[in-house]
Each structure stands twice: as C-alpha cells, then as structure tokens.
Design a protein around this motif. Structure first.
Motif, short mmCIF file in Angstrom:
data_model
loop_
_atom_site.label_atom_id
_atom_site.label_comp_id
_atom_site.label_asym_id
_atom_site.label_seq_id
_atom_site.Cartn_x
_atom_site.Cartn_y
_atom_site.Cartn_z
N UNK A 94 104.30 -7.85 -55.34
CA UNK A 94 105.35 -8.81 -55.67
C UNK A 94 104.79 -10.21 -55.81
N UNK A 95 105.52 -11.02 -56.57
CA UNK A 95 105.26 -12.45 -56.69
C UNK A 95 106.60 -13.15 -56.56
N UNK A 96 106.68 -14.06 -55.60
CA UNK A 96 107.90 -14.83 -55.35
C UNK A 96 107.68 -16.28 -55.74
N UNK A 97 108.67 -16.88 -56.35
CA UNK A 97 108.70 -18.32 -56.64
C UNK A 97 110.00 -18.84 -56.04
N UNK A 98 109.97 -19.27 -54.79
CA UNK A 98 111.20 -19.65 -54.10
C UNK A 98 111.70 -21.03 -54.47
N UNK A 99 110.90 -21.82 -55.15
CA UNK A 99 111.32 -23.16 -55.58
C UNK A 99 111.46 -23.23 -57.10
N UNK A 100 111.85 -22.15 -57.71
CA UNK A 100 112.00 -22.09 -59.15
C UNK A 100 110.84 -21.39 -59.80
N UNK A 101 111.00 -20.98 -61.05
CA UNK A 101 110.01 -20.14 -61.73
C UNK A 101 108.62 -20.76 -61.86
N UNK A 102 108.52 -22.09 -61.81
CA UNK A 102 107.20 -22.72 -61.92
C UNK A 102 106.72 -23.27 -60.59
N UNK A 103 107.48 -23.03 -59.52
CA UNK A 103 107.09 -23.50 -58.18
C UNK A 103 105.93 -22.70 -57.62
N UNK A 104 105.43 -23.12 -56.45
CA UNK A 104 104.32 -22.42 -55.80
C UNK A 104 104.67 -20.95 -55.59
N UNK A 105 103.67 -20.10 -55.73
CA UNK A 105 103.89 -18.65 -55.67
C UNK A 105 103.39 -18.04 -54.36
N UNK A 106 104.05 -16.98 -53.99
CA UNK A 106 103.58 -16.10 -52.93
C UNK A 106 103.35 -14.74 -53.59
N UNK A 107 102.17 -14.18 -53.40
CA UNK A 107 101.88 -12.84 -53.90
C UNK A 107 101.62 -11.93 -52.71
N UNK A 108 102.01 -10.68 -52.85
CA UNK A 108 101.82 -9.76 -51.74
C UNK A 108 101.96 -8.32 -52.15
N UNK A 109 101.85 -7.47 -51.14
CA UNK A 109 101.94 -6.03 -51.37
C UNK A 109 102.51 -5.36 -50.13
N UNK A 110 103.18 -4.24 -50.37
CA UNK A 110 103.67 -3.38 -49.30
C UNK A 110 103.17 -1.98 -49.58
N UNK A 111 102.58 -1.37 -48.57
CA UNK A 111 102.17 0.04 -48.63
C UNK A 111 102.76 0.70 -47.39
N UNK A 112 103.72 1.59 -47.60
CA UNK A 112 104.42 2.24 -46.50
C UNK A 112 104.46 3.73 -46.78
#
Length: 174
Positions: free
Chosen positions: A154-172
C-alpha cells in the motif's frame, strides 16, 4: 576410498541444505511493515510487527489488519467499492472510509497508529483529501469467512494526493 565418498555425500548435503534455506527465506514472512516520508501521518518513520502480533478480520465490508506490540499498535482497513467484496487486484484512488461507514463508490481505506508515548494518529480526515493505492496479491477466506491469507502492498497520502507518502506491506498467513 570410503572416506572420500563420505566427504562427497557430506558436501552434497551442505549444498542441498543451503539451497533449501534460500528457498525458505524467499517466502514472505508474516509481518506488517511501513516506511514514511518526512511529514507523513498517521504512520510516522518506519516500523514492523511480526507474525505473533498480527490479526486480520473482515467486518462490514472492510478487511482489517491489526498489529499490536503492546506499547504500540496499528490498524489498516481496506475495502472494495460499494457492492463488491475485497478481492485480489489493484485499487487506485481509494478514499478514506470511516469505521462501519457505508462502502464508497471508490475503494476505501483507513489507517490508525498509536503509541503509549504519542497517543493515536489517524489518516482519516476527508478534508485532507487523503488517498491510497493498494494491491492485494493474495486474499483467502476460510469457509466461515475468516481471513486466512492476505498479502498486500500500500501507499498512503494522508495530506492529499501529492503529500508525503507512507509505503508498506502486510503478509498474514494463518
């Protein structure tokens, strides 16, 4: 002659054993990990939770992954557009979806992160124009609907589409 055969068999066992280890390490380990750019929220910095700290469930049209390390925790919720169940595939332009809120016309998400020191952070404010893109590469459910396998990035942009990003992964996998 016997000692050289023993040496050859032992050397072959080491090679086979080493190859087996490499294959096992190539499989994704159960984990919830993320890395954030400076200024990103709700997930800040980088962090990782292991298999014994993860649960996954599905409720009200959203797949919910909870990571709990005791002193810190995170939740990521992912949902398909209205009228659909989350399946394997790529979802772009997901919008914030509140807990137990109706499904949206687009894919939905919510992200929460809490620490004992800093309280709870959330990527939830629709006014921030928060967006997410995520790809579900594996999603399996037991006959009773319980999530048994989930792999997603996943990639999240919590301050709008051009804001700083968080990238991550879930393996369950349970």
């Amino acid at each position: 002659m016997i000692s050289s055969r023993v040496l050859i068999v032992a050397a072959a066992a080491v090679v086979v054993g080493t190859a087996g280890v490499a294959v096992a390490q190539a499989d994704p380990q159960d984990a919830f990990t993320y890395t954030s750019e400076a200024g990103a929220h709700a997930f800040v910095g980088s962090y990782s939770w292991g298999a014994d700290q993860l649960t996954a469930s599905e409720y009200d049209g959203a797949v919910k992954v909870d990571a709990d390390g005791g002193w810190d925790w995170a939740r990521l919720e992912l949902s398909a557009p209205a009228g659909r169940q989350l399946q394997e595939g790529t979802y772009t332009g997901a919008r914030f979806r509140g807990q137990s809120a109706p499904q949206l016309d687009t894919a939905g998400f919510a992200a929460f992160r809490g620490t004992q020191a800093d309280g709870t952070q959330a990527c939830t404010d629709p006014a921030d124009d928060a967006t997410a893109d995520f790809t579900v590469t594996q999603l399996s459910r037991a006959a009773d609907g319980t999530i048994t396998d989930l792999d997603t990035i996943f990639t999240l942009h919590c301050s709008g589409p051009t804001g700083p990003a968080t990238t991550g992964a879930v393996h369950f996998h349970h």
